[in-house]
Design an enzyme around this catalytic site. Sequence first.
Site, PDB file in Angstrom:
ATOM      1  N   HIS A   3      -9.511  -1.740  96.482  1.00  0.00           N
ATOM      2  CA  HIS A   3      -9.580  -2.088  97.914  1.00  0.00           C
ATOM      3  C   HIS A   3      -9.676   0.125  98.314  1.00  0.00           C
ATOM      4  CE1 HIS A   3      -8.878  -3.669 102.223  1.00  0.00           C
ATOM      5  NE2 HIS A   3      -8.244  -2.050 102.039  1.00  0.00           N
TER       6      HIS A   3
ATOM      7  N   MET B 295     -10.584   6.819 106.202  1.00  0.00           N
ATOM      8  CA  MET B 295      -9.980   6.698 107.129  1.00  0.00           C
ATOM      9  C   MET B 295     -10.387   7.418 108.301  1.00  0.00           C
ATOM     10  SD  MET B 295      -6.253   5.030 106.494  1.00  0.00           S
ATOM     11  CE  MET B 295      -4.898   6.558 106.315  1.00  0.00           C
TER      12      MET B 295
ATOM     13  N   HIS C 250     -12.759  -0.369 103.431  1.00  0.00           N
ATOM     14  CA  HIS C 250     -11.859  -1.129 103.999  1.00  0.00           C
ATOM     15  C   HIS C 250     -12.882   0.340 105.430  1.00  0.00           C
ATOM     16  CE1 HIS C 250      -8.425  -2.202 106.951  1.00  0.00           C
ATOM     17  NE2 HIS C 250      -9.428  -2.336 107.540  1.00  0.00           N
TER      18      HIS C 250
ATOM     19  N   MET D 182     -11.807   2.068 108.395  1.00  0.00           N
ATOM     20  CA  MET D 182     -11.128   1.827 109.483  1.00  0.00           C
ATOM     21  C   MET D 182     -11.765   3.386 110.347  1.00  0.00           C
ATOM     22  SD  MET D 182      -7.606   1.474 108.092  1.00  0.00           S
ATOM     23  CE  MET D 182      -8.271   2.059 106.162  1.00  0.00           C
TER      24      MET D 182
ATOM     25  N   MET E  61      -5.849  -7.941 108.990  1.00  0.00           N
ATOM     26  CA  MET E  61      -4.789  -6.796 108.986  1.00  0.00           C
ATOM     27  C   MET E  61      -3.290  -7.135 109.698  1.00  0.00           C
ATOM     28  SD  MET E  61      -6.240  -4.273 108.125  1.00  0.00           S
ATOM     29  CE  MET E  61      -4.377  -3.209 108.251  1.00  0.00           C
TER      30      MET E  61
ATOM     31  N   ASP F  31      -4.355  -7.367 104.587  1.00  0.00           N
ATOM     32  CA  ASP F  31      -4.276  -5.338 104.325  1.00  0.00           C
ATOM     33  C   ASP F  31      -3.308  -5.529 105.076  1.00  0.00           C
ATOM     34  OD1 ASP F  31      -4.206  -3.684 103.045  1.00  0.00           O
ATOM     35  OD2 ASP F  31      -6.031  -3.336 104.740  1.00  0.00           O
TER      36      ASP F  31
HETATM   37  C1  DX5 Z   1      -3.462   0.866 105.630  1.00  0.00           C
HETATM   38  C2  DX5 Z   1      -4.875   0.306 104.750  1.00  0.00           C
HETATM   39  C3  DX5 Z   1      -4.145  -1.071 103.959  1.00  0.00           C
HETATM   40  C4  DX5 Z   1      -2.729   0.052 102.824  1.00  0.00           C
HETATM   41  C5  DX5 Z   1      -2.304  -0.837 102.593  1.00  0.00           C
HETATM   42  O1  DX5 Z   1      -3.964   0.511 107.354  1.00  0.00           O
HETATM   43  O2  DX5 Z   1      -6.049  -0.574 105.180  1.00  0.00           O
HETATM   44  O3  DX5 Z   1      -5.250  -1.098 102.539  1.00  0.00           O
HETATM   45  O4  DX5 Z   1      -3.026   0.774 101.773  1.00  0.00           O
HETATM   46  O5  DX5 Z   1      -0.902  -0.467 101.839  1.00  0.00           O
HETATM   47  P1  DX5 Z   1       0.185  -1.635 101.962  1.00  0.00           P
HETATM   48  O6  DX5 Z   1      -0.051  -1.976 100.710  1.00  0.00           O
HETATM   49  O7  DX5 Z   1       0.994   0.051 101.604  1.00  0.00           O
HETATM   50  O8  DX5 Z   1       1.293  -1.996 103.204  1.00  0.00           O
HETATM   51 ZN    ZN Z   2      -7.386  -1.570 103.715  1.00  0.00          ZN
END
Ligand code: DX5
Ligand code: ZN
Length: 216
Positions: free
Chosen positions: A33, A37, A66, A68, A137, A175
């Site tokens: 994954h 961001m 992913h 964001m 999420m 996630d």
């Molecule tokens: C958060 C990300 C996640 C994050 C999850 O915005 O999308 O993928 O890395 O991390 P954990 O498992 O530590 O919550």
């Molecule tokens: Zn993520």
Amino acid sequence: MKYMIAPSVLSADFLNLGREVQQLNAAGVDMIHYDVMDGNFVPEVSYGEGILRAVKKNTSIPVDVHLMVVDPLKNIESFAKAGADRITFHLEACTNAEEVIDRIHAFGIPAAISVKPGTPVETVYPYLYKVEMVLLMTVNPGFGGQPFLKESPERIASLRAEIEKRGLNVDIQVDGGINFETVLLAKEAGANVFVSGSSLFGGDLPDNVRVMRELL
Ligand code: DX5
Ligand code: ZN
């Protein structure tokens, strides 16, 4: 149902990324994954296409990007060309989700639509017919290490019921805050793809993946 484990690179040791990717290979994870961001859709900036190319050179495990980011349509081509094996985008970040899904599919890869915890789960229903996966999420996106939100199982169960009612084959990915306890809550509610960052990268990654796989 096929259960898949997708460690989140956001929790990796970036100074030793090569070693971390080798650990992911050794653990035989189902997906990697890769959180992108933009400092706009979420507060911080993570990493982009260059690091993705480096990761892809060192693994044959599919990488799930992913996004964001605001206006994800702009970023699909460059991530697909950098080697994304599937792309997830946020419904809240775009004006025309169908167009984004079509753009992802145009590169011959699966598309996933995601919603934040505050967005009603029903908002993804109109797109279920054309996506391979929905990412629900289970924390507010932007940071690793947050606790799993307790309203998540109900949202997962509603989505799974809708997918089954329509006779579709759509994966449900979760996630945020997924650890050895919450992975079971999410599984029981109907999720089948589990992203986990801080829980899997804390300690011995292959060991942690083995424990999670045994639990599923
Ligand atoms: C958060 C990300 C996640 C994050 C999850 O915005 O999308 O993928 O890395 O991390 P954990 O498992 O530590 O919550
Ligand atoms: Zn993520």
